[in-house]
Design a protein around this motif. Structure first.
Motif, PDB file in Angstrom:
ATOM      1  N   LEU A   1       4.290  -7.444   1.154  1.00 55.41           N
ATOM      2  CA  LEU A   1       5.358  -6.807   1.864  1.00 55.41           C
ATOM      3  C   LEU A   1       4.999  -5.714   2.911  1.00 55.41           C
ATOM      4  O   LEU A   1       3.754  -5.293   2.794  1.00 55.41           O
ATOM      5  N   GLN A   2       5.475  -5.680   3.895  1.00 58.94           N
ATOM      6  CA  GLN A   2       5.267  -4.902   5.225  1.00 58.94           C
ATOM      7  C   GLN A   2       5.221  -3.375   4.775  1.00 58.94           C
ATOM      8  O   GLN A   2       5.770  -2.812   3.892  1.00 58.94           O
ATOM      9  N   GLY A   3       4.953  -2.782   5.939  1.00 58.44           N
ATOM     10  CA  GLY A   3       4.769  -1.267   5.602  1.00 58.44           C
ATOM     11  C   GLY A   3       6.338  -0.574   6.244  1.00 58.44           C
ATOM     12  O   GLY A   3       7.052  -1.341   6.802  1.00 58.44           O
ATOM     13  N   GLY A   4       6.340   0.664   5.615  1.00 59.90           N
ATOM     14  CA  GLY A   4       7.728   1.296   6.006  1.00 59.90           C
ATOM     15  C   GLY A   4       8.041   2.105   4.928  1.00 59.90           C
ATOM     16  O   GLY A   4       7.119   2.575   4.208  1.00 59.90           O
ATOM     17  N   VAL A   5       9.301   2.683   4.891  1.00 58.88           N
ATOM     18  CA  VAL A   5       9.881   3.639   3.894  1.00 58.88           C
ATOM     19  C   VAL A   5      10.422   2.739   2.909  1.00 58.88           C
ATOM     20  O   VAL A   5      11.476   1.895   3.240  1.00 58.88           O
ATOM     21  N   TYR A   6      10.031   2.713   1.680  1.00 59.74           N
ATOM     22  CA  TYR A   6      11.022   2.116   0.786  1.00 59.74           C
ATOM     23  C   TYR A   6      11.608   3.030  -0.136  1.00 59.74           C
ATOM     24  O   TYR A   6      11.065   4.396  -0.439  1.00 59.74           O
ATOM     25  N   ARG A   7      12.753   3.086  -0.647  1.00 57.20           N
ATOM     26  CA  ARG A   7      13.730   3.951  -1.444  1.00 57.20           C
ATOM     27  C   ARG A   7      13.921   3.447  -2.553  1.00 57.20           C
ATOM     28  O   ARG A   7      14.455   2.044  -2.966  1.00 57.20           O
ATOM     29  N   SER A   8      14.268   4.219  -3.677  1.00 55.61           N
ATOM     30  CA  SER A   8      14.521   3.897  -4.968  1.00 55.61           C
ATOM     31  C   SER A   8      15.530   5.002  -5.400  1.00 55.61           C
ATOM     32  O   SER A   8      15.528   6.156  -5.197  1.00 55.61           O
ATOM     33  N   THR A   9      16.774   4.411  -5.962  1.00 57.70           N
ATOM     34  CA  THR A   9      17.775   5.299  -6.605  1.00 57.70           C
ATOM     35  C   THR A   9      17.797   5.172  -8.354  1.00 57.70           C
ATOM     36  O   THR A   9      18.863   5.742  -8.878  1.00 57.70           O
ATOM     37  N   ASP A  10      16.967   4.512  -8.611  1.00 51.79           N
ATOM     38  CA  ASP A  10      17.090   4.121 -10.230  1.00 51.79           C
ATOM     39  C   ASP A  10      15.575   4.493 -10.787  1.00 51.79           C
ATOM     40  O   ASP A  10      15.284   3.651 -11.868  1.00 51.79           O
ATOM     41  N   GLY A  11      15.000   5.549 -10.531  1.00 57.51           N
ATOM     42  CA  GLY A  11      13.874   5.980 -10.938  1.00 57.51           C
ATOM     43  C   GLY A  11      12.757   4.968 -10.870  1.00 57.51           C
ATOM     44  O   GLY A  11      11.920   4.980 -11.620  1.00 57.51           O
ATOM     45  N   ALA A  12      12.729   4.415  -9.740  1.00 56.25           N
ATOM     46  CA  ALA A  12      11.757   3.393  -9.181  1.00 56.25           C
ATOM     47  C   ALA A  12      11.718   2.198 -10.242  1.00 56.25           C
ATOM     48  O   ALA A  12      10.475   1.499 -10.254  1.00 56.25           O
ATOM     49  N   ALA A  13      12.773   1.850 -10.859  1.00 56.20           N
ATOM     50  CA  ALA A  13      12.881   0.332 -11.706  1.00 56.20           C
ATOM     51  C   ALA A  13      13.066  -0.796 -10.337  1.00 56.20           C
ATOM     52  O   ALA A  13      12.465  -1.712 -10.497  1.00 56.20           O
TER      53      ALA A  13
ATOM     54  N   ILE B   1       0.855  -1.249  -0.250  1.00 56.44           N
ATOM     55  CA  ILE B   1      -0.041   0.089   0.055  1.00 56.44           C
ATOM     56  C   ILE B   1       0.953   1.297  -0.130  1.00 56.44           C
ATOM     57  O   ILE B   1       1.581   1.510   0.918  1.00 56.44           O
ATOM     58  N   THR B   2       0.824   2.098  -1.013  1.00 58.93           N
ATOM     59  CA  THR B   2       1.721   3.225  -1.099  1.00 58.93           C
ATOM     60  C   THR B   2       0.773   4.610  -0.648  1.00 58.93           C
ATOM     61  O   THR B   2       0.011   4.670  -1.420  1.00 58.93           O
ATOM     62  N   GLN B   3       1.046   4.831   0.614  1.00 55.49           N
ATOM     63  CA  GLN B   3       0.255   6.230   1.034  1.00 55.49           C
ATOM     64  C   GLN B   3       0.711   7.316   0.315  1.00 55.49           C
ATOM     65  O   GLN B   3      -0.156   8.049   0.250  1.00 55.49           O
ATOM     66  N   SER B   4       2.044   7.487   0.195  1.00 56.43           N
ATOM     67  CA  SER B   4       2.549   8.844  -0.687  1.00 56.43           C
ATOM     68  C   SER B   4       3.883   8.583  -1.285  1.00 56.43           C
ATOM     69  O   SER B   4       4.435   7.522  -0.982  1.00 56.43           O
ATOM     70  N   VAL B   5       4.445   9.329  -2.211  1.00 51.46           N
ATOM     71  CA  VAL B   5       5.666   9.424  -2.845  1.00 51.46           C
ATOM     72  C   VAL B   5       6.358  10.772  -2.681  1.00 51.46           C
ATOM     73  O   VAL B   5       5.392  11.718  -2.670  1.00 51.46           O
ATOM     74  N   ALA B   6       7.420  10.729  -2.649  1.00 51.86           N
ATOM     75  CA  ALA B   6       8.335  12.090  -2.486  1.00 51.86           C
ATOM     76  C   ALA B   6       9.726  12.007  -3.433  1.00 51.86           C
ATOM     77  O   ALA B   6      10.261  10.753  -3.280  1.00 51.86           O
ATOM     78  N   VAL B   7       9.958  12.949  -4.103  1.00 54.52           N
ATOM     79  CA  VAL B   7      11.087  12.862  -5.040  1.00 54.52           C
ATOM     80  C   VAL B   7      12.205  13.692  -4.621  1.00 54.52           C
ATOM     81  O   VAL B   7      11.695  15.021  -4.414  1.00 54.52           O
ATOM     82  N   ARG B   8      13.429  13.533  -4.309  1.00 57.41           N
ATOM     83  CA  ARG B   8      14.281  14.568  -3.939  1.00 57.41           C
ATOM     84  C   ARG B   8      15.012  15.100  -5.195  1.00 57.41           C
ATOM     85  O   ARG B   8      14.687  14.909  -6.259  1.00 57.41           O
ATOM     86  N   THR B   9      15.529  16.289  -5.107  1.00 57.73           N
ATOM     87  CA  THR B   9      16.186  17.050  -5.987  1.00 57.73           C
ATOM     88  C   THR B   9      17.206  16.322  -6.854  1.00 57.73           C
ATOM     89  O   THR B   9      17.527  16.601  -7.908  1.00 57.73           O
ATOM     90  N   ASP B  10      17.766  15.298  -6.288  1.00 65.96           N
ATOM     91  CA  ASP B  10      18.564  14.227  -7.113  1.00 65.96           C
ATOM     92  C   ASP B  10      18.011  13.212  -7.633  1.00 65.96           C
ATOM     93  O   ASP B  10      18.793  12.371  -8.157  1.00 65.96           O
ATOM     94  N   GLY B  11      16.777  12.925  -7.621  1.00 69.64           N
ATOM     95  CA  GLY B  11      15.808  12.097  -8.294  1.00 69.64           C
ATOM     96  C   GLY B  11      15.675  10.740  -7.466  1.00 69.64           C
ATOM     97  O   GLY B  11      14.916   9.931  -7.940  1.00 69.64           O
ATOM     98  N   GLY B  12      16.300  10.857  -6.212  1.00 70.12           N
ATOM     99  CA  GLY B  12      16.009   9.771  -5.375  1.00 70.12           C
ATOM    100  C   GLY B  12      14.329   9.725  -5.003  1.00 70.12           C
ATOM    101  O   GLY B  12      13.887  10.849  -4.660  1.00 70.12           O
ATOM    102  N   ILE B  13      13.850   8.557  -4.637  1.00 67.95           N
ATOM    103  CA  ILE B  13      12.355   8.355  -4.441  1.00 67.95           C
ATOM    104  C   ILE B  13      12.381   7.682  -3.174  1.00 67.95           C
ATOM    105  O   ILE B  13      12.798   6.573  -2.970  1.00 67.95           O
ATOM    106  N   PHE B  14      11.361   8.015  -2.367  1.00 70.42           N
ATOM    107  CA  PHE B  14      10.916   7.394  -1.360  1.00 70.42           C
ATOM    108  C   PHE B  14       9.440   7.280  -1.081  1.00 70.42           C
ATOM    109  O   PHE B  14       8.616   8.368  -1.485  1.00 70.42           O
ATOM    110  N   VAL B  15       8.960   5.987  -0.844  1.00 77.15           N
ATOM    111  CA  VAL B  15       7.735   5.724  -0.855  1.00 77.15           C
ATOM    112  C   VAL B  15       7.365   5.301   0.651  1.00 77.15           C
ATOM    113  O   VAL B  15       7.984   4.771   1.142  1.00 77.15           O
ATOM    114  N   ALA B  16       6.257   5.920   1.085  1.00 74.51           N
ATOM    115  CA  ALA B  16       5.727   5.738   2.435  1.00 74.51           C
ATOM    116  C   ALA B  16       4.779   4.560   2.166  1.00 74.51           C
ATOM    117  O   ALA B  16       3.608   4.890   1.467  1.00 74.51           O
TER     118      ALA B  16
END
Length: 937
Positions: free
Chosen positions: A340-352, A316-331
């Motif tokens: 998959l459990q809840g928590g913060v998920y991180r992507s550094t490859d454009g969400a691949a 369940i993706t509650q929200s998403v935020a993108v950093r100025t360097d393109g890093g993505i954090f998903v709540a």
């Protein structure tokens, strides 16, 4: 068994090896995880890409290393909705508070990156919840706060003063009161321009003069209701480009002058909750899809013309935020529907791809705990987890279970072979008993499915003998119930025998450690005792009031005739809390000095020191007794939040106690072990830094706080009212600590007021609705008032129906000592106005006013000092119980009409026994100077 269930919720997930850098310490609690849980929002520092903030079910967390590690900010303040100043990222604002603790409500400010916080706006109650904060991009002292039923506020002095700033915005009527906001965004280049989305059909508003006036910005948007305002996003490079979710995604390229749906090819199915724009490449967008088979993160590379799923799916993706360097954090949230459990998920490859980055965040709801060297934790949504090193690392312990199978109710572990563990889980209607012989790596169903498997107990000398408590009810249409029973297996779950007992549920079971043939079972208001290992339960004790369900039991580890029961209060003013029996369950006596009026969740006994017990309360943390429950003291140092749900003592580690919280996972504390034999009089440390002269007494370390009770605040005391401590005449506990805000205090004799401590030691009596009043289903009550002053034709009629089940004893003794009042409140932001208070007890000279009928009581009178003429109190199952009060004539003092309804009118029938039935009316069919007619919310 460490806890039991009387209510159900749905939601689930998974955990791998999760290291936690925390260890037990004498004298304070330490958080031990596991990592993850419910995360709602992530916000990035606009300047430092390695700094981010995450709003979770446990509060606000911060990372300064790009998400590798997180630290909670303002523990116990429950901070949420963070907003950062772009001009000075060290300045943050956040909303604080949680339902039921008014002293925390408001907007908070930090000027040191979240290290410390100051409340700068205390007048917004939790019920008016701030939905969104926005900080001027050039001036950190200018802040906007959008609420969900009290309009929009603004400060220009950093929170020193606030004023409404919503002229031109239509009151949507969605929740009553002022406009109800969904989201607020500020133009980063021209901060006098803001956009706000409003609930209901009123939609989007825009201001170009810093909130002085607002105008609709809805051209091209569809009409809708409910939360139609939707989430907003503004292009950080070209602020004339905006996006809003309003049933689907809409886009404006002219600053909100008009909107149109882009092609949106491949756009995910609803619900889509939030979306984010890549600040470096604004044509790249991300949306979070909340539920369903396609839940996860979706990406557009062409400004919403087309969409494709990313590698971040399956939660369940509650929200998403993108950093100025393109890093993505998903709540991500916990859910029973996804692996998959809840928590913060991180992507550094454009969400691949996405990976968990939640180390330090711990936001699970711990419904059950069991320990025997190995610690098991049962979450109310996502299953069980285990730790073999006291919480330093955790592993998934719900192998093979999915969906409702991961809604854990109770756990029981074999103390000799802790890899053998049992659990009850399910959604209430389809519960099962599961057994694992490999520490939760795999499970086998050994009983069920069947409704309402509640509690478990295991024979410490024979792990193949397990007892199961059954029974409960739910209130769909028609109601579903299961009679109370205890089932027993003596072959590890292969076969079961059933013994029906009196009552609706069996909320607790306990096997006597020194004599396993003795078993105690707690039902609706009684503790039953078995002397044949749970095969039969012929013995029932007295002393626990009717209607006080037993949810916890503990038996003295050396004397099976001494037992403790934990009951909850459903019918005031009957006592609840801890009860003790010293005669094998024949009689039970309240033992609540120091915990008066608290709502407790679980109880645990230290087997090495049976006069030591621990109590987990729902909103006041943990309490301990070392004198067999004669007195209780709080032990909350280090506990991030006071909302606890389960507790257990590890019998393999002297003094080791684990407590499970409602939103902050598990904490551990090592209490001093019992004094050795022959050490009476020797100095020791009792684990409490506030006590003095600690010495061993009868095998336990006991200290004293000599000043408590002398009327002078000293040492670790928060208050001291002398002999009144711990009584309703004081808002100070017997241990010289302030009681929780909202705790009942001395009755002022007015049934229409609430006698509550304010959290600062003062007993207040506000004339306001009772927050614990029993309410009906939607539109289940009506209120009619006619006020024609001077004509003698005034009328009032309040009807309450379609609510929860009501038993006849709940009405009290109408023809005896119970008094009643009809209370009508015209609620306003400045304080509730008492529109009418009347006691339906006028004198009766010729016949009894009250008539006892099979289903309840009826009252009839030609009218008395308060004008009440008719009362009907009818018991019944859910949806069939009814209450009605009528009055007429000159004695009625009604008004002044019309009512303000700001935010609502509330009508309640209250009794001197503490019962209350009421309804809220946020809108009216008619509201004039002579008539008010409404149907409840």
């Amino acid at each position: 068994m460490t806890s039991s269930r009387i209510a159900l919720s749905l939601c689930a997930g998974l955990v791998g090896m999760l290291p936690v850098a925390a260890h037990a310490a004498v004298g304070q609690w330490s958080p031990i995880g596991p990592d993850g849980g419910r995360v709602i929002t992530v916000v990035h520092d606009p300047v430092t890409v390695t700094t981010s903030y995450a709003w979770t079910g446990a509060g606000l967390y911060k990372t300064i290393d790009g998400g590798d590690n997180w630290t909670i900010l303002g523990p116990g303040m429950f901070l949420r909705e963070p907003a950062i100043s772009a001009a000075n990222p060290s300045v943050l604002y956040a909303v604080g508070g949680i339902f039921g603790i008014a002293t925390l409500d408001g907007v908070y400010k930090s000027v040191d990156g979240g290290a410390t916080w100051t409340r700068v706006f205390a007048t917004i109650p939790y019920s008016s919840g701030v939905e969104s904060l926005a900080v001027d991009s050039t001036n950190p002292s200018i802040v906007y706060a959008a609420t969900n039923n009290d309009g929009l506020y603004k400060t220009i002095d950093g929170g020193g003063t606030w004023a409404h700033s919503d002229t031109g915005i239509t009151d949507d009527g969605y929740l009553g009161g002022g406009p109800s906001f969904r989201h607020l965004v500020i133009d980063p280049l021209t901060p006098t321009t803001l956009f706000a989305s409003v609930y209901g059909s009123v939609g989007i508003y825009k201001t170009t003069n810093a909130g002085a006036t607002w105008a609709p910005s809805n051209t091209g948007l569809p009409a809708t209701t409910g939360n139609g305002g939707g989430h907003l996003a503004i292009d950080p490079q070209t602020p004339s480009t905006l996006y809003v979710f309003r049933g689907s995604l809409y886009k404006s390229t002219n600053g909100g002058a008009s909107w149109a749906a882009p092609p949106n090819a491949g756009y995910p199915a609803a619900p889509v909750w939030t979306f984010a724009i890549d600040p470096a490449t604004p044509s790249v967008l991300y949306v979070s899809q909340g539920y369903g088979a396609s839940a996860g993160l979706y990406r557009s590379a062409d400004g919403a013309d087309s969409w494709s799923p990313t590698g971040c799916l399956g939660f369940i993706t509650q929200s998403v935020a993108v950093r100025t360097d393109g890093g993505i954090f998903v709540a991500a949230d916990n859910s029973i529907s996804f692996p998959l459990q809840g928590g913060v998920y991180r992507s550094t490859d454009g969400a691949a791809s996405c990976a968990l980055a939640s180390h330090g965040i711990s936001a699970f709801r711990v419904e059950a705990l069991a320990a025997a060297g190995t610690l098991y934790m049962g979450d109310g949504e996502v299953g069980a987890y285990r730790s073999t090193d006291g919480g330093v690392t955790w592993s998934n312990a719900h192998g093979g279970l999915n969906g409702i199978e991961t809604i854990v109710h109770d756990l029981a572990v074999d103390p000799a072979t802790p890899s053998t563990v049992y659990q009850t889980s399910g959604n209430g209607l389809n519960d099962r008993v599961w057994k694992s012989i490999d520490a939760g790596d795999s499970w086998t169903s050994v009983r069920g499915p069947f409704p309402f498997y509640e509690s478990l107990a295991i024979d410490p000398t024979d792990p193949d003998r397990v007892l199961l408590g059954i029974g409960g009810f739910m209130i769909p249409e028609p109601p579903i119930s299961s009679p109370a029973a205890v089932e027993r297996t003596i072959d590890g779950g292969g076969t079961w025998t059933r013994h029906d007992i009196y009552g609706v549920h069996v909320g607790a079971l306990a096997v006597a450690p020194s004599d396993p043939s003795i078993v105690y079972a707690g039902n609706d208001s009684q503790v039953l005792r078995s002397v044949d290992g749970g095969a039969t339960f012929p013995f029932g004790g007295i002393g626990i009031p009717f209607g006080q369900p037993v949810i916890g039991l503990a038996v003295d580890s050396s004397d099976p005739s001494i037992a403790y029961a934990l009951a909850i209060a459903l019918h005031a003013p009957n006592p609840a809390g801890v009860f003790k029996s010293v005669d094998a369950g024949a009689t039970w006596v309240p033992q609540n000095v120091g915990i008066e009026g608290l709502y407790s969740a679980a109880i645990a006994l230290d087997p090495a020191s049976p006069s030591t017990l621990y109590l987990a309360t729902y909103s006041d943390g943990v309490f301990v007794t070392t004198d067999g429950a004669a007195t209780w003291s709080p032990v909350n140092d280090g506990l991030a939040a006071p909302f606890t749900r389960s507790i257990t003592v590890d019998p393999t580690i002297p003094g080791r106690v684990y407590v499970g919280t409602a939103s902050s996972s598990v904490f551990v504390r090592d209490f001093p072990p019992p004094c050795p034999p022959g050490s009476d009089g020797d100095p020791c440390f009792d684990g409490d830094i506030c006590t003095l002269n600690d010495v061993c007494v009868s095998g336990t370390c006991q200290g004293t706080v000599p000043a408590c009770g002398d009327g002078v605040v000293a040492g670790c005391e928060a208050c001291d009212d002398g002999a009144a401590n711990g009584t309703p005449a004081s808002c100070c506990t017997a241990g010289c600590q302030l009681v929780t805000a909202g705790t009942a205090c001395t009755d002022d004799g007015d049934l229409c007021s609430n006698d509550r401590c304010d959290g600062a030691g003062v007993c207040t009596h506000p004339t306001s609705p009772d927050p614990l009043c029993i309410t009906p289903t939607t539109r289940g009550a009506t209120l009619k008032i006619i006020d024609k002053t001077g004509t003698g034709t005034d009328r009032v009629t309040f009807k309450w129906a379609k609510g929860p089940a009501v038993a006849k004893p709940a009405f009290g003794a109408p023809n005896g000592a119970t008094a009643y009042a009809l209370c009508i409140y015209d609620r306003t932001p400045g304080g509730d106005v008492m529109a009418y208070r009347g006691r339906p007890l006028p004198p009766c000279t010729t016949s009894p006013c009250w008539t006892d009928v099979p289903t309840g009581w009826k009252f009839k009178s030609p009218g008395g000092p308060d004008g009440i003429t008719n009362v009907v109190l009818k018991s019944g199952v859910a949806g069939r119980a009814k209450l009605q009060v009528k009055g007429k004539g000159a004695p009625l003092v009604l008004g002044p009409l019309p009512y303000t309804k700001s935010p609502s009118v509330v009508a309640e029938v209250r009794t001197s026994d503490g019962a209350c039935w009421g309804a809220t009316f946020s809108s009216a069919l008619k509201n004039t100077s002579e008539r008010f007619t409404a149907r409840s919310d």
